[in-house]
Design a protein around this motif. Sequence first.
Motif, PDB file in Angstrom:
ATOM      1  N   PHE A  26      42.317  58.895  28.708  1.00 55.19           N
ATOM      2  CA  PHE A  26      43.078  57.661  28.936  1.00 55.19           C
ATOM      3  C   PHE A  26      44.527  57.775  28.463  1.00 55.19           C
ATOM      4  CE2 PHE A  26      38.664  56.311  28.791  1.00 55.19           C
ATOM      5  CZ  PHE A  26      38.583  55.488  29.906  1.00 55.19           C
ATOM      6  N   ARG A  27      44.920  58.947  27.987  1.00 51.82           N
ATOM      7  CA  ARG A  27      46.248  59.197  27.418  1.00 51.82           C
ATOM      8  C   ARG A  27      46.598  58.110  26.389  1.00 51.82           C
ATOM      9  NH1 ARG A  27      45.277  63.566  29.178  1.00 51.82           N
ATOM     10  NH2 ARG A  27      46.654  64.860  30.455  1.00 51.82           N
ATOM     11  N   ASP A  28      45.632  57.937  25.462  1.00 50.68           N
ATOM     12  CA  ASP A  28      45.828  56.971  24.376  1.00 50.68           C
ATOM     13  C   ASP A  28      45.781  57.649  23.009  1.00 50.68           C
ATOM     14  OD1 ASP A  28      43.135  57.592  24.116  1.00 50.68           O
ATOM     15  OD2 ASP A  28      42.432  55.525  24.327  1.00 50.68           O
ATOM     16  N   GLY A  29      45.754  58.984  23.004  1.00 48.27           N
ATOM     17  CA  GLY A  29      45.715  59.730  21.748  1.00 48.27           C
ATOM     18  C   GLY A  29      44.319  59.941  21.187  1.00 48.27           C
ATOM     19  N   HIS A  30      43.321  59.325  21.838  1.00 53.15           N
ATOM     20  CA  HIS A  30      41.928  59.442  21.397  1.00 53.15           C
ATOM     21  C   HIS A  30      41.103  60.168  22.454  1.00 53.15           C
ATOM     22  CE1 HIS A  30      43.414  56.038  19.024  1.00 53.15           C
ATOM     23  NE2 HIS A  30      42.511  56.390  18.135  1.00 53.15           N
ATOM     24  N   CYS A  31      40.009  60.786  22.026  1.00 54.02           N
ATOM     25  CA  CYS A  31      39.124  61.496  22.960  1.00 54.02           C
ATOM     26  C   CYS A  31      38.061  60.559  23.509  1.00 54.02           C
ATOM     27  CB  CYS A  31      38.510  62.713  22.281  1.00 54.02           C
ATOM     28  SG  CYS A  31      39.719  63.953  21.776  1.00 54.02           S
TER      29      CYS A  31
END
Length: 122
Positions: A26-31
């Motif tokens: 999601f390109r939110d810095g989380h996997c």
Amino acid sequence: MTPEDSVNVLGAPLGLCGVDPVTGFFRDGHCNTCAADQGSHTVCAVMTAEFLAFSKYVGNDLSTPRPEYGFAGLNPGDSWCLCAARFLQAHDEGCAPQINLNATHKRALDIVSLEVLRTHSV
């Protein structure tokens, strides 16, 4: 498309993997992951030169910049949400990078055992 529960492999809230560059399905810095994430980008890995060379060799070049996709290319030391199967393949070949268990999504356990993940924990 919404992420599944943000829980890590240890059963705690999913930690941040990386924001420079920004990673994650999601390109939110989380996997985070969801049904649309066919590759299961759930393993938070710290890139190494050896792993980046391996990944390029097997057909997924993560180190070459691709400006047309807004991708600057990864360098050793960068954190990135890897596909769980690619991580397992690298483990089997002896070149898996270290990983951050706190930022590795619980769905990685569908593909990689916690025992294997722990052997590469930062």
